[in-house]
Structures are given as structure tokens and as C-alpha cells.
Enzyme design. Structure first.
Site, PDB file in Angstrom:
ATOM      1  N   LYS A 247      12.193   3.122  18.436  1.00 60.82           N
ATOM      2  CA  LYS A 247      11.233   2.651  18.830  1.00 60.82           C
ATOM      3  C   LYS A 247      11.142   1.190  18.947  1.00 60.82           C
ATOM      4  CE  LYS A 247      10.244   4.152  14.571  1.00 60.82           C
ATOM      5  NZ  LYS A 247       9.782   4.465  13.222  1.00 60.82           N
ATOM      6  N   THR A 280      -0.571  -2.946  11.200  1.00 55.18           N
ATOM      7  CA  THR A 280       0.466  -1.842  11.601  1.00 55.18           C
ATOM      8  C   THR A 280       1.396  -1.574  10.462  1.00 55.18           C
ATOM      9  OG1 THR A 280       1.876  -4.011  12.022  1.00 55.18           O
ATOM     10  CG2 THR A 280       0.596  -3.081  13.921  1.00 55.18           C
ATOM     11  N   GLY A 282       2.698   1.142   7.983  1.00 59.16           N
ATOM     12  CA  GLY A 282       2.998   2.415   7.885  1.00 59.16           C
ATOM     13  C   GLY A 282       3.135   2.858   9.388  1.00 59.16           C
ATOM     14  N   THR A 283       3.157   2.278  10.401  1.00 60.61           N
ATOM     15  CA  THR A 283       3.049   3.058  11.579  1.00 60.61           C
ATOM     16  C   THR A 283       4.435   3.969  11.794  1.00 60.61           C
ATOM     17  OG1 THR A 283       4.249   0.965  12.642  1.00 60.61           O
ATOM     18  CG2 THR A 283       1.916   1.469  13.048  1.00 60.61           C
ATOM     19  N   GLY A 284       5.536   3.410  11.290  1.00 61.51           N
ATOM     20  CA  GLY A 284       6.715   4.243  11.316  1.00 61.51           C
ATOM     21  C   GLY A 284       6.831   5.586  10.455  1.00 61.51           C
ATOM     22  N   CYS A 285       6.214   5.654   9.435  1.00 64.40           N
ATOM     23  CA  CYS A 285       5.999   6.811   8.705  1.00 64.40           C
ATOM     24  C   CYS A 285       4.968   7.843   9.321  1.00 64.40           C
ATOM     25  CB  CYS A 285       5.367   6.299   7.213  1.00 64.40           C
ATOM     26  SG  CYS A 285       6.252   5.212   6.275  1.00 64.40           S
TER      27      CYS A 285
END
Ligand SMILES: Cc1ncc(COP(=O)(O)OP(=O)(O)O)c(N)n1
Ligand code: 3NM
Ligand code: MG
Length: 568
Positions: A247, A280, A282-285
Site C-alpha cells: 500500500k 485516516t 484504521g485504514t489498514g485494518c
């Protein structure tokens, strides 16, 4: 060896992953799998290790799909991750994502963090035995389709998870290699790195590192360009996962959010415009759990990744200016619902049968005839005393109807008057109207309820006592009953008279509003039929086919007030 047998029709409709036509692709995407044989009507597959894996799930789904509807299983993601007290990331983000994507989510909590928009103030790992117990509880009973991992705070927890997955195999394993929080706090120490590389990644169907995590996995290489991301994806793929998504959200000097997806053969550069927002966290989870959710529904990996990226982008865009917390990085709104209560400071109050007292129903033809806009007509009716308004714009273009509805909502809300939309559930949803009024041939009440939600008002037209009972069973809020008198406003409308109205009123457990040919001259007779219902009158021409809507509404209001005082 485990074999399953399915008709090709069942395969193609219910199990795209096992469709003979796509089996080759799946064997590539999930390299533990090999097709043994693919014939006209039968597919046999087996797991190289001899462990029942994808087939177990498909077999289970097969019986569920072919049996009666009540046995249908829903897609299920198990997230194995840490709790975020601020609820922007971790287990809480996973739960919200799966809920938003229509997938069941169970949770195994590996650690509890004290965390907010400023950073991570504390981490308490859950005892390893208890992580094992949670895993066993869920997997032995609930058959997750996909497992998604987030924060795995110790080597032992990784090993426990892998052991459990051998015992209770799932369709796919999605690994979000959480090592450092977005605020820079370390969530998994260096000792765990070797276990990630050597044991976890080889079992993963996809791993989703951000630039920092990819760099850590690769021993600290610099990742600053899209070309760097491609070679990182390739090197991480060499560690064993079937697919890699690197990412590039933190890529310097890029206007777009660029991610690189590599499936072992092809690279895909996935781009979306970068949303400018502080929210932003928590975008990965979220991205990883959305991938897991889409896989659980049966989508192929690349589709799951693309849908997940679009989901995150949409949620960020919706949430770009919400304010939660004082720190540098705020959470976003996974369900895209929070703003409606912030922007207008309007929280819909509960429906009250008294709202039906003077029910104004608009008519575009009449407004045109008198040279009025819908908004002018509604403003006058509300000022004159209308207690509820319905927009019945049979020949309006959808776009014009929506714009008019938004403007009328502002007018009605400023006076605390509910505004309903006739027939068009889509328009009601789009403008967040207070509810809808529908007829016999419109969408069924239970479907409307599931679309609009529990707080919205649903009115339904009924002419008979039997129908009135149905309305109650199906969860409507009120009944519109008529035509009490003949009307020119609605073509071919059967009149039920005062007697018909009385029968419906007596049978109805719901409040009733009378409609059809009602005006100044007969409103009193309707209100005084001698039963507790009706609660009011719904009128079109008596208000809107007149020169002055304000005057006519005031007059009708006075008549109704007088009738109400007599009934008491
Ligand atoms: C309050 C109220 N009652 C009845 C109706 C009629 O609705 P419906 O049967 O759907 O007919 P149309 O209005 O769509 O022609 C109503 N609109 N409002
Ligand atoms: C929209 C509508 N529904 C009816 C029903 O019987 O369900 S009668 C009707 C028209 C009511 O218009 P007016 O007040 O001008 O008579
Ligand atoms: Mg209708």
C-alpha cells in the site's frame, strides 16, 4: 484425501471459486490447491497436505444452499487482532467494516490497547492460552470462511493461530502485518519478524503491508517510488504468500493513492485519488478486513482488493471533515452515517399519531396550474398549520424531485413537521426524508423498513379491515384509508364512504388518516364518525387547488380543531 461432488449448475451459480471454468485460476491463486479432475458435471479437489480446506466450506455451503432458506449460512470473517479503545482501528474497525459490507464478523482479541487520536498510551497482551481458547471457541463451532489477522503481539500467538488453522481450516487467510501503528508506536516487536516471514506469510492468501511494514519485512530497504513498491511486492511474494498488496498511502509526492498488487505472475497498479483528510486512522485494518469480507462472499482475490480499495476511499471521502478527538489522526466513519446527525443538528423525533391531524399532500399539476413552486406550496401549508406533508409528485423528473424534496425538508424541519415522499423510496433515501407513503402495488413494507431503518415513518394505503391488519403485521406506522368521498385528484379511485372508513378504523391497531374528496365542508363529518380513529384528514385539492394555500390550510385547521374539541 477429501473429495466433493457438485452439479455443474450448483457450482456455477453458488460456487464461482469451484466453477470448472475458473478452477485453473483458483489453483494458481491458492497454491495449496490442485484440481485432480474436472469433468462435465463433477469436480474433485484435494488439498496437498490432506487437510480438509476449501472443500469443507464449499461442502457446507452446498448443503445449506440446497436446503430450505432458513439454513442459509452467511459469509463469516474471523478477525484475530487487537482492541483499539478509540475504535478507529483494530477489532473495532474490522467489526464495522464487515457490518458495512454485509458479512458476519467474529473476534479473537490478542491484545488490548489504550489508544486515542494522539497515539497508543498502553498495550496489554491477552494471555496466550486465552487467545487459544477464543480461537477454539469460534472455529470449532462457527466455521469462519476467512481469517484476517491484525495485531499479533507474540511469536507464540502466531504459532497458536497457525496450529488452530491446521485443525480448523478456512477458505483464506488475510494477513495485515501490523507492526507499527500509524502514530508510530510499535505494536509487534522485532522478535516476531522471523516468525512472520518464515511461518505466517507462507500460509497467507494475501499480505497487505504499508510502505513501512514492507520495508521492515525486507530488512529495512528504502521504498520511495512505485518501482520500489513493485520490487518489494515481488520480494515479499518470495516469502510465500499467494498474493501481496503493497500500500502506497505514504508514498511521498503522489497525488494519488497508489497500491501495487502482485499475484505471483502479474502486477496491478491500483490508483485512487488521495482524499485530503486527517481521518485516516484504521485504514489498514479496514482495507484488510474488507478484502476478507469480499473473499468470504466468494469473490476472486483481485476483485476483493479492488472493492476494498474503493470502500476505503468512499468512507474516507464521506468522513473527510468529521471531528473526533484532538490528535493528529482521527477515525473515519465506516458506515457513512455519522454526518446526518451532525450537519443539520436534526434528530428525527418518534412518529406520533397526532402528526396525522392535518396531512397536506402536494400535487405537481395543481402547483403548475396556480404558478407555484413545490417549495412555496409546502411553505404555505406548513405556515397554515399542516402537521405532516407528503410530496406526491407523480410526473416530476427524479432529479428535480430530489432537489425539491431537499428544499422542502429544510422548510418542514424548521417547523418540526415530518415530510414523507409518495411512492419513491429511492428519493426518500437520497434526501433522508422522514418517511414514505406507499400503496398496494409499491414496495412491500418490510423491504422498505430494511432500506430506510427503524426510525422512519411508513404509511400504507388500505381500504379493508383485512388489509389494515396486514399493515400492522408488516410494521407500518399508519394507514391512509379512502377514498372516503369521490375525488378528481386520483383516477379510477374506488370510494369506501364513511362506513367503509369506520370499518377500517375499528379494525386497525394503527392510527388511520382519512383521504379522498375531503375539504372544509365535510372534514367535520369525517372526524366525528364516532370511533377513536381517524386521527386526521389527508387532503390534496382542498389546499393546493386553491388560490391561497396559506388561507385554505388555516381554515381547514380551524375546522379540525373545532371537530377535535367536540370529540373530546
Ligand atoms: C395519506 C395517504 N393515503 C393514501 C394515499 C394513496 O396512496 P397510493 O394508494 O399509493 O396512491 P398514490 O398516492 O400513489 O396515487 C396517499 N398518497 N396518502
Ligand atoms: C392520493 C389519493 N389517495 C386516495 C385513496 O383513496 O387512497 S384518494 C387520493 C386523492 C385525494 O385527493 P383530494 O384530497 O384532492 O380528493
Ligand atoms: Mg402509490
Amino acid at each position: 484425501m477429501v473429495m466433493i461432488y457438485c452439479s455443474s449448475q450448483l457450482l456455477s451459480t453458488s460456487f464461482p471459486l469451484l466453477n470448472p471454468k475458473t478452477l485453473k485460476f483458483d489453483a494458481k491463486y491458492s497454491k495449496n490447491w490442485l484440481p485432480l479432475q474436472s469433468t462435465e458435471g463433477l469436480v474433485k479437489g484435494f488439498h496437498q497436505t490432506g487437510v480438509l480446506n476449501l472443500n469443507a466450506m464449499q461442502e457446507d455451503k452446498a448443503s445449506a444452499v440446497t436446503s430450505d432458506g432458513s439454513k442459509l449460512r452467511v459469509p463469516h470473517v474471523l478477525t484475530v487482532a487487537g482492541s483499539d479503545s478509540g475504535a478507529g482501528a483494530g477489532i473495532q474497525a474490522d467489526l464495522k467494516t464487515c457490518a458495512a459490507r454485509g458479512v458476519y464478523c467474529s473476534t479473537v482479541i490478542t491484545a488490548v490497547t489504550a489508544q486515542n487520536t494522539i497515539g497508543v498510551q498502553g498495550v496489554e497482551a491477552v494471555p496466550e492460552d486465552f487467545v487459544a481458547e477464543q480461537l477454539k471457541s469460534v472455529l470449532s463451532d462457527m466455521r469462519a470462511d476467512v481469517v484476517k489477522t491484525g495485531m499479533l503481539p507474540s511469536t507464540s500467538i502466531v504459532k497458536i493461530l497457525l496450529q488452530c488453522l491446521k485443525e480448523f481450516p478456512v477458505q483464506a487467510l488475510v494477513v495485515d502485518p501490523v507492526m507499527v501503528s500509524t502514530s508510530g508506536d510499535v505494536l509487534a516487536g522485532p522478535s516476531i519478524l522471523a516468525t512472520f516471514r518464515e511461518e505466517l506469510l507462507p500460509m497467507a492468501d494475501i499480505v497487505t503491508p504499508n510502505l513501512r511494514e514492507a520495508s521492515v519485512l525486507l530488512g529495512g530497504v528504502q521504498l520511495e517510488t512505485v518501482a520500489n513498491m513493485r520490487s518489494a511486492a515481488k520480494s515479499i511474494h518470495d516469502m510465500g504468500p499467494r498474493n501481496v498488496l503493497v500500500k502506497g498511502g505514504d508514498l511521498p509526492a503522489s497525488l494519488d493513492a497508489i497500491d501495487i498488487f502482485f499475484d505471483g505472475q502479474d502486477f496491478y497498479e491500483l490508483r485512487s485519488s488521495r482524499v485530503k483528510t486527517r481521518n485516516t486512522h484504521g485504514t489498514g485494518c479496514t482495507l484488510a478486513s474488507c478484502i476478507a469480507a469480499e473473499l468470504a462472499k466468494g469473490h476472486p482475490m483481485l476483485t476483493a482488493v479492488k472493492v476494498a480499495k474503493r470502500y476505503v476511499e468512499t468512507a474516507l471521502d464521506y468522513s473527510k471533515d468529521i471531528v473526533i478527538g484532538t490528535g493528529l489522526q482521527g477515525p473515519f466513519d465506516h458506515l457513512s452515517k455519522l454526518k446526518r446527525n451532525v450537519h443539520n443538528a436534526y434528530v428525527q423525533r418518534a412518529f406520533d399519531s397526532g402528526d396525522l391531524f392535518l396531512y397536506a399532500v402536494t400535487d405537481s399539476g395543481m402547483n403548475k396550474k396556480w404558478g407555484r413552486s413545490i417549495t412555496d406550496a409546502v411553505k404555505a401549508a406548513v405556515e397554515g398549520g399542516a402537521t405532516i406533508v407528503q410530496l406526491r409528485e407523480k410526473d416530476a423528473e427524479t432529479r428535480d424531485f430530489l432537489e425539491a424534496a431537499k428544499a422542502c425538508l429544510e422548510i418542514c424541519r424548521s417547523k418540526g413537521v415530518p415530510l414523507l415522499i409518495n411512492d419513491r423510496v429511492d428519493v426518500a433515501l437520497a434526501c433522508d426524508a422522514d418517511g414514505v407513503h406507499v400503496g398496494q402495488s409499491d414496495m412491500p413494507t418490510n423491504v422498505i423498513r430494511s432500506l430506510l431503518g427503524p426510525e422512519k415513518i411508513i404509511g400504507v394505503s388500505y381500504k379493508t379491515p383485512q388489509q389494515a391488519h396486514q399493515a400492522w403485521i408488516h410494521g407500518a406506522d399508519y394507514i391512509g384509508s379512502g377514498g372516503v368521498y369521490p375525488t378528481n385528484t386520483k383516477a379510477n379511485n374506488r370510494s369506501i364512504g364513511l362506513d367503509g372508513l369506520k370499518t377500517v378504523c375499528l379494525a386497525s391497531k394503527l392510527p388511520v388518516v382519512a383521504i379522498g374528496g375531503i375539504g372544509l365542508s365535510n372534514a367535520r363529518s369525517v372526524m366525528e364518525i364516532g370511533v377513536p380513529n381517524p386521527k386526521g384528514v389527508a387532503v390534496v385539492s382542498a389546499l393546493f387547488d386553491r388560490e391561497c394555500v396559506l388561507t385554505e390550510t388555516k381554515k381547514l385547521y380551524a375546522v379540525l380543531m373545532e371537530a377535535a374539541s367536540r370529540v373530546k
